[in-house]
Motif scaffolding. Structure first.
Motif, PDB file in Angstrom:
ATOM      1  N   ARG A   1       3.351   6.609  -2.736  1.00 18.81           N
ATOM      2  CA  ARG A   1       2.146   7.291  -2.295  1.00 18.81           C
ATOM      3  C   ARG A   1       2.062   8.716  -2.834  1.00 18.81           C
ATOM      4  O   ARG A   1       0.978   9.314  -2.833  1.00 18.81           O
ATOM      5  CB  ARG A   1       2.116   7.342  -0.757  1.00 18.81           C
ATOM      6  N   ARG A   2       3.176   9.269  -3.308  1.00 22.18           N
ATOM      7  CA  ARG A   2       3.148  10.613  -3.877  1.00 22.18           C
ATOM      8  C   ARG A   2       2.638  10.630  -5.310  1.00 22.18           C
ATOM      9  O   ARG A   2       2.359  11.693  -5.859  1.00 22.18           O
ATOM     10  CB  ARG A   2       4.546  11.238  -3.809  1.00 22.18           C
TER      11      ARG A   2
ATOM     12  N   TRP B   1     -12.977  10.642  -5.551  1.00 26.12           N
ATOM     13  CA  TRP B   1     -12.263   9.923  -6.598  1.00 26.12           C
ATOM     14  C   TRP B   1     -12.960   9.912  -7.947  1.00 26.12           C
ATOM     15  O   TRP B   1     -12.294   9.761  -8.976  1.00 26.12           O
ATOM     16  CB  TRP B   1     -12.007   8.487  -6.138  1.00 26.12           C
TER      17      TRP B   1
ATOM     18  N   ARG C   1      -2.078   6.082  -6.180  1.00 27.77           N
ATOM     19  CA  ARG C   1      -3.170   6.219  -5.215  1.00 27.77           C
ATOM     20  C   ARG C   1      -4.507   5.879  -5.850  1.00 27.77           C
ATOM     21  O   ARG C   1      -5.400   5.336  -5.202  1.00 27.77           O
ATOM     22  CB  ARG C   1      -3.194   7.635  -4.629  1.00 27.77           C
ATOM     23  N   ARG C   2      -4.645   6.194  -7.121  1.00 30.85           N
ATOM     24  CA  ARG C   2      -5.887   5.852  -7.833  1.00 30.85           C
ATOM     25  C   ARG C   2      -6.006   4.342  -8.049  1.00 30.85           C
ATOM     26  O   ARG C   2      -7.102   3.779  -8.000  1.00 30.85           O
ATOM     27  CB  ARG C   2      -5.913   6.589  -9.177  1.00 30.85           C
TER      28      ARG C   2
ATOM     29  N   SER D   1      -6.639   0.655  -3.404  1.00 30.19           N
ATOM     30  CA  SER D   1      -7.468   0.921  -2.226  1.00 30.19           C
ATOM     31  C   SER D   1      -7.056  -0.069  -1.144  1.00 30.19           C
ATOM     32  O   SER D   1      -6.959  -1.272  -1.407  1.00 30.19           O
ATOM     33  CB  SER D   1      -8.956   0.757  -2.549  1.00 30.19           C
TER      34      SER D   1
ATOM     35  N   ALA E   1       0.808  -1.219   0.000  1.00 29.52           N
ATOM     36  CA  ALA E   1       0.000   0.000   0.000  1.00 29.52           C
ATOM     37  C   ALA E   1       0.841   1.267   0.000  1.00 29.52           C
ATOM     38  O   ALA E   1       0.288   2.370  -0.092  1.00 29.52           O
ATOM     39  CB  ALA E   1      -0.938  -0.003   1.205  1.00 29.52           C
TER      40      ALA E   1
ATOM     41  N   ARG F   1      -0.172  10.158  -7.845  1.00 29.94           N
ATOM     42  CA  ARG F   1      -1.634  10.091  -7.834  1.00 29.94           C
ATOM     43  C   ARG F   1      -2.132   8.856  -8.586  1.00 29.94           C
ATOM     44  O   ARG F   1      -3.145   8.265  -8.199  1.00 29.94           O
ATOM     45  CB  ARG F   1      -2.246  11.352  -8.446  1.00 29.94           C
TER      46      ARG F   1
END
Length: 220
Positions: free
Chosen positions: A78-79, A113, A84-85, A88, A59, A81
């Motif tokens: 995590r930086r 989102w 992150r998209r 989950s 994650a 996007r």
């Protein structure tokens, strides 16, 4: 190379000799595995074997001490996007706002989102309905039982778009009927092409979902 061609050629999740060490303590011995799109990997092992640590690495909330991980062919960050998209994750109880209801929380996550409001509303309603939370929409999180809180946090993870779903013991505090319901919900995500990674002690959930198992107690 397009996302379509990349994911056709590579696993959705690829873990290559990933290990985590904190001081003199090994939290995760070097581990190699992969998860394809539309596949469920169940991670097993005793408490302290490294299940939660592995999921945190996937994650992007914990950096590995050795080895590498890619999601959709790209490094975990995590930086980013796009990362992150794609991902989950439910790794524990998320923070909640005391003045927002169950429905408010889930709709807010979906709206964050989805660009289209209609799609966000539809996704939020679907997540709440799948987990049987329709009768709890106007309650506040602190008014829920422990099992209802677990279903609520799962709904938060399912209401948004994702290609990879990472869950740490989603069966916690649930009775057998609701564990089966969660399994059916996750099976639908698998059928939709999501790569799912679950750490669990539940044999029922393992039997219901596992395409493959990674037993951290039995690594060479």
């Amino acid at each position: 190379m397009s996302d379509e061609h990349r994911t056709a050629a590579l696993p959705e999740v690829a873990v290559d000799r990933v290990g985590v060490v904190a001081g003199d303590v090994t939290l995760l011995a070097p581990t190699t595995t992969h998860v394809d799109a539309g596949e469920v990997l169940v991670v097993r092992g005793h408490n302290g074997a490294g299940k939660s640590t592995l999921l945190k690495v996937l994650a992007g909330v914990r950096a590995p001490s050795s080895g590498s991980v890619t999601i959709g062919g790209a490094p975990v960050s995590r930086r980013d996007r796009m990362f992150r998209r794609r991902v989950s994750a439910l790794l524990g109880a998320p923070p909640t706002a005391p003045d927002l209801t169950v429905e408010d929380h889930v709709r807010m996550v979906a709206a964050t989102w989805f660009d289209d409001r209609g799609a966000a509303e539809q996704s939020a309603a679907a997540a709440l309905g799948e987990l049987g939370l329709e009768g709890l929409l106007r309650r506040f999180p602190h008014e829920l039982s422990s099992g209802q809180q677990q279903l609520f946090t799962l709904a938060l993870s399912l209401a948004r778009p994702f290609d990879v779903l990472i869950l740490d013991e989603p069966e916690q505090r649930l009775d057998a009927e609701h564990v089966e319901r969660v399994g059916e919900t996750l099976d639908r995500r698998r059928s939709a092409g999501v790569a799912v990674v679950i750490a669990t002690h539940s044999q029922a959930l393992t039997s219901q979902l596992a395409d493959r198992e990674l037993d951290l107690d039995r690594r060479p």
